[in-house]
Motif scaffolding. Sequence first.
Motif, PDB file in Angstrom:
ATOM      1  N   UNK A  89      -6.084 -20.280 -11.721  1.00 45.04           N
ATOM      2  CA  UNK A  89      -6.472 -21.311 -12.696  1.00 45.04           C
ATOM      3  C   UNK A  89      -7.965 -21.250 -12.994  1.00 45.04           C
ATOM      4  N   UNK A  90      -8.781 -21.047 -11.968  1.00 42.30           N
ATOM      5  CA  UNK A  90     -10.227 -20.968 -12.179  1.00 42.30           C
ATOM      6  C   UNK A  90     -10.594 -19.711 -12.955  1.00 42.30           C
ATOM      7  N   UNK A  91      -9.908 -18.608 -12.695  1.00 44.56           N
ATOM      8  CA  UNK A  91     -10.148 -17.393 -13.486  1.00 44.56           C
ATOM      9  C   UNK A  91      -9.813 -17.635 -14.952  1.00 44.56           C
ATOM     10  N   UNK A  92      -8.716 -18.337 -15.215  1.00 39.79           N
ATOM     11  CA  UNK A  92      -8.357 -18.639 -16.606  1.00 39.79           C
ATOM     12  C   UNK A  92      -9.444 -19.492 -17.270  1.00 39.79           C
ATOM     13  N   UNK A  93      -9.935 -20.516 -16.591  1.00 37.95           N
ATOM     14  CA  UNK A  93     -11.005 -21.349 -17.151  1.00 37.95           C
ATOM     15  C   UNK A  93     -12.283 -20.537 -17.335  1.00 37.95           C
ATOM     16  N   UNK A  94     -12.540 -19.606 -16.417  1.00 33.45           N
ATOM     17  CA  UNK A  94     -13.717 -18.750 -16.550  1.00 33.45           C
ATOM     18  C   UNK A  94     -13.641 -17.925 -17.824  1.00 33.45           C
ATOM     19  N   UNK A 110      -7.960 -32.105 -25.558  1.00 33.19           N
ATOM     20  CA  UNK A 110      -9.180 -32.607 -24.943  1.00 33.19           C
ATOM     21  C   UNK A 110      -9.478 -31.670 -23.769  1.00 33.19           C
ATOM     22  N   UNK A 111     -10.290 -30.650 -24.032  1.00 35.32           N
ATOM     23  CA  UNK A 111     -10.532 -29.578 -23.062  1.00 35.32           C
ATOM     24  C   UNK A 111     -11.191 -30.113 -21.803  1.00 35.32           C
ATOM     25  N   UNK A 112     -12.132 -31.021 -21.945  1.00 33.75           N
ATOM     26  CA  UNK A 112     -12.844 -31.548 -20.783  1.00 33.75           C
ATOM     27  C   UNK A 112     -11.891 -32.329 -19.885  1.00 33.75           C
ATOM     28  N   UNK A 113     -11.046 -33.178 -20.478  1.00 33.44           N
ATOM     29  CA  UNK A 113     -10.084 -33.942 -19.686  1.00 33.44           C
ATOM     30  C   UNK A 113      -9.072 -33.019 -19.014  1.00 33.44           C
ATOM     31  N   UNK A 166     -15.621 -31.278 -10.096  1.00 32.17           N
ATOM     32  CA  UNK A 166     -14.917 -32.470 -10.562  1.00 32.17           C
ATOM     33  C   UNK A 166     -15.911 -33.563 -10.946  1.00 32.17           C
ATOM     34  N   UNK A 167     -16.944 -33.728 -10.147  1.00 30.55           N
ATOM     35  CA  UNK A 167     -17.963 -34.741 -10.452  1.00 30.55           C
ATOM     36  C   UNK A 167     -18.643 -34.449 -11.794  1.00 30.55           C
ATOM     37  N   UNK A 168     -19.086 -33.217 -11.990  1.00 26.84           N
ATOM     38  CA  UNK A 168     -19.778 -32.879 -13.233  1.00 26.84           C
ATOM     39  C   UNK A 168     -18.855 -32.996 -14.446  1.00 26.84           C
ATOM     40  N   UNK A 169     -17.590 -32.639 -14.285  1.00 27.37           N
ATOM     41  CA  UNK A 169     -16.640 -32.800 -15.389  1.00 27.37           C
ATOM     42  C   UNK A 169     -16.394 -34.278 -15.685  1.00 27.37           C
ATOM     43  N   UNK A 170     -16.334 -35.105 -14.631  1.00 26.87           N
ATOM     44  CA  UNK A 170     -16.150 -36.534 -14.831  1.00 26.87           C
ATOM     45  C   UNK A 170     -17.336 -37.126 -15.594  1.00 26.87           C
ATOM     46  N   UNK A 174     -17.083 -38.823 -19.285  1.00 26.12           N
ATOM     47  CA  UNK A 174     -17.533 -40.189 -19.534  1.00 26.12           C
ATOM     48  C   UNK A 174     -18.621 -40.215 -20.610  1.00 26.12           C
ATOM     49  N   UNK A 175     -19.490 -39.227 -20.620  1.00 24.15           N
ATOM     50  CA  UNK A 175     -20.576 -39.214 -21.601  1.00 24.15           C
ATOM     51  C   UNK A 175     -20.074 -38.860 -22.993  1.00 24.15           C
ATOM     52  N   UNK A 176     -18.916 -38.164 -23.060  1.00 25.60           N
ATOM     53  CA  UNK A 176     -18.345 -37.815 -24.366  1.00 25.60           C
ATOM     54  C   UNK A 176     -17.752 -39.039 -25.042  1.00 25.60           C
ATOM     55  N   UNK A 177     -17.368 -40.049 -24.253  1.00 25.98           N
ATOM     56  CA  UNK A 177     -16.848 -41.285 -24.831  1.00 25.98           C
ATOM     57  C   UNK A 177     -15.465 -41.147 -25.414  1.00 25.98           C
ATOM     58  N   UNK A 178     -14.717 -40.158 -24.987  1.00 22.65           N
ATOM     59  CA  UNK A 178     -13.364 -39.954 -25.524  1.00 22.65           C
ATOM     60  C   UNK A 178     -12.368 -40.566 -24.601  1.00 22.65           C
TER      61      UNK A 178
END
Length: 178
Positions: A89-94, A110-113, A166-170, A174-178
Amino acid sequence: MMAETVVTVETPNRTAASPAATPAPGQAQAKPESNLNWLKFNTQYFITIPGILKIVQVVFGIICMACASPALIGGTHFFLFVVVTFFIATLLWTFVYLLGIREVLNLPINWILTELINTGIATLLYFIAFIVQLASWSNLYGHGRGSNIAAGVFGLFNFLAYTAGTYFLYVEHRSAGV
């Protein structure tokens, strides 16, 4: 706030060949356009904190697989299942970030979510897996003990890397406001 990676995609102008555009005999013909003109490597993502974390997660995943293989007991089977699943999964996201697929595909995702959910599940399962791996091998002695305990310790390190991801994605979600 993390820097958002943006890739600009230019579509080639494909007009019908007019008689004025056809070369005269003896002139070289222009090379036909490739279907992969949209493909551009986005290496700038990998100098950001989330990009570095992805590289760290992949490297720790490789070390976990190398140390825990072959699975000699049941706890290691589960540990390797988690490691291999989220390594893929991480290779795919990479590759999604490296090739700029997020920006090229015009899908209502929603790619970030989506990545946040994936990384959150990876964090939870890595937490369980490294505990199972260390508990399974802590009271056993003999062949493979050292490498399997090392696999559990690197599983702990990868759990911490996924926790940071996970923290940085969260924060980004949150900053995207979606």
